[in-house]
Design a protein around this motif. Structure first.
Motif, PDB file in Angstrom:
ATOM      1  N   VAL A   4     -34.519  69.107  11.838  1.00 21.80           N
ATOM      2  CA  VAL A   4     -34.487  70.074  10.729  1.00 21.80           C
ATOM      3  C   VAL A   4     -35.862  70.698  10.525  1.00 21.80           C
ATOM      4  N   ILE A   5     -36.892  69.867  10.548  1.00 23.87           N
ATOM      5  CA  ILE A   5     -38.256  70.371  10.388  1.00 23.87           C
ATOM      6  C   ILE A   5     -38.613  71.307  11.542  1.00 23.87           C
ATOM      7  N   VAL A   7     -36.584  73.152  13.347  1.00 22.54           N
ATOM      8  CA  VAL A   7     -35.885  74.425  13.170  1.00 22.54           C
ATOM      9  C   VAL A   7     -36.597  75.283  12.126  1.00 22.54           C
ATOM     10  N   LEU A   8     -37.038  74.652  11.040  1.00 22.74           N
ATOM     11  CA  LEU A   8     -37.760  75.381   9.997  1.00 22.74           C
ATOM     12  C   LEU A   8     -39.076  75.960  10.530  1.00 22.74           C
ATOM     13  N   TYR A  10     -39.586  76.813  13.664  1.00 20.88           N
ATOM     14  CA  TYR A  10     -39.190  77.941  14.517  1.00 20.88           C
ATOM     15  C   TYR A  10     -38.923  79.177  13.673  1.00 20.88           C
ATOM     16  N   ILE A  11     -38.193  79.003  12.584  1.00 20.27           N
ATOM     17  CA  ILE A  11     -37.851  80.134  11.713  1.00 20.27           C
ATOM     18  C   ILE A  11     -39.116  80.731  11.090  1.00 20.27           C
ATOM     19  N   ALA A  12     -39.998  79.849  10.606  1.00 24.66           N
ATOM     20  CA  ALA A  12     -41.244  80.320   9.979  1.00 24.66           C
ATOM     21  C   ALA A  12     -42.104  81.082  10.982  1.00 24.66           C
TER      22      ALA A  12
END
Length: 261
Positions: A4-5, A7-8, A10-12
């Motif tokens: 989850v971290i 993915v976050l 990557y998004i950021a």
């Protein structure tokens, strides 16, 4: 690292890269129009109806998709270069972070690579859209390249060579009768040499750029374009070369073994 971290992150990173890509394109466009005073403080507007864009119309990549690529007021199509530049820049930031994860880049190299790629994207966009290259951006990129080479590659011989080439090109370009086509492309190639610091590296970049240039030539030639922007091709060559894929080194080793036999 927790998924989850990750993915976050990557998004950021995607939105960080997309935002900087969007800002770079704004600088390129306003610089082309000699509108340097508003590059930092000027508000974004629709180029057709002059409507001041709201915050929700300025979210990189997402706003373009949600609006269907059209202005929310006059429904005029938005130039897709905004979407392409933002999305590509965002994906590039994610790709660089993946390279850091698999130990291709160290953390300091990752940070430098973010800066270098942002400048390369801006120069590529300027060359592609207007067939012009801002000399200030080139010299900043060259300076970054020299620092990168001195800190990470430590190929100190390449530093005076790159500086000498910059001085030579500057002197040649000052001549009234100097009409070398693509002198800005050569400047960018010297910047890349300063970054890589090896002869094999710049040869690889030129080879990959030539392949990309052939594809771009046939693509743009069909649309009636005669001038081919080569900086995007050099950027492509630089990125592929930075992955450690060296054709020139492999050919050199092959010939060396042949002559030893």
């Amino acid at each position: 690292m927790d998924n989850v971290i990750l993915v976050l992150i990557y998004i950021a990173l995607f939105f960080l890269g997309a935002s900087l890509g969007s800002f770079s394109l704004v600088i390129v466009r306003r610089g082309h129009n000699n509108d340097w005073k508003s590059w930092l403080t000027g508000k974004s507007i629709c180029e057709s109806c002059k409507k001041t864009l709201e915050w929700w119309e300025l979210i990189p990549t997402i706003s373009f998709l949600c609006l269907g690529g059209k202005c929310s007021k006059c429904r005029t199509k938005i130039d897709p270069s905004h979407f392409l530049c933002e999305t590509f820049s965002g994906l590039m930031y994610v790709a660089l972070f993946v390279m850091y994860q698999i130990d291709v880049l160290t953390l300091p190299q990752l940070i430098f690579s973010f800066i270098v790629n942002t400048f390369m994207i801006a120069l590529s966009a300027s060359d592609f859209l207007y067939r012009e290259i801002n000399v200030i951006g080139v010299y900043i990129l060259g300076g970054i390249g020299l620092i990168y080479n001195a800190v990470f590659n430590q190929n100190y011989i390449a530093i005076p060579i790159a500086i000498g080439l910059f001085v030579l090109l500057g002197w040649l370009c000052s001549k009234d009768n100097f009409t070398l086509i693509g002198s800005g492309d050569i400047d960018v190639a010297v910047c890349i040499y300063a970054l890589l610091g090896t002869a094999f590296g710049i040869v690889d970049v030129i080879l990959y750029a030539a392949l990309a240039g052939i594809v771009m030539f046939f693509t743009l030639y069909r649309k009636g374009e005669k001038a081919i922007p080569f900086v995007p091709c050099l950027y492509f060559g630089y990125f592929v070369s930075s992955l450690g894929i060296s054709v020139s080194q492999a050919l050199f080793d092959l010939f060396q073994r042949m002559f030893q036999l």
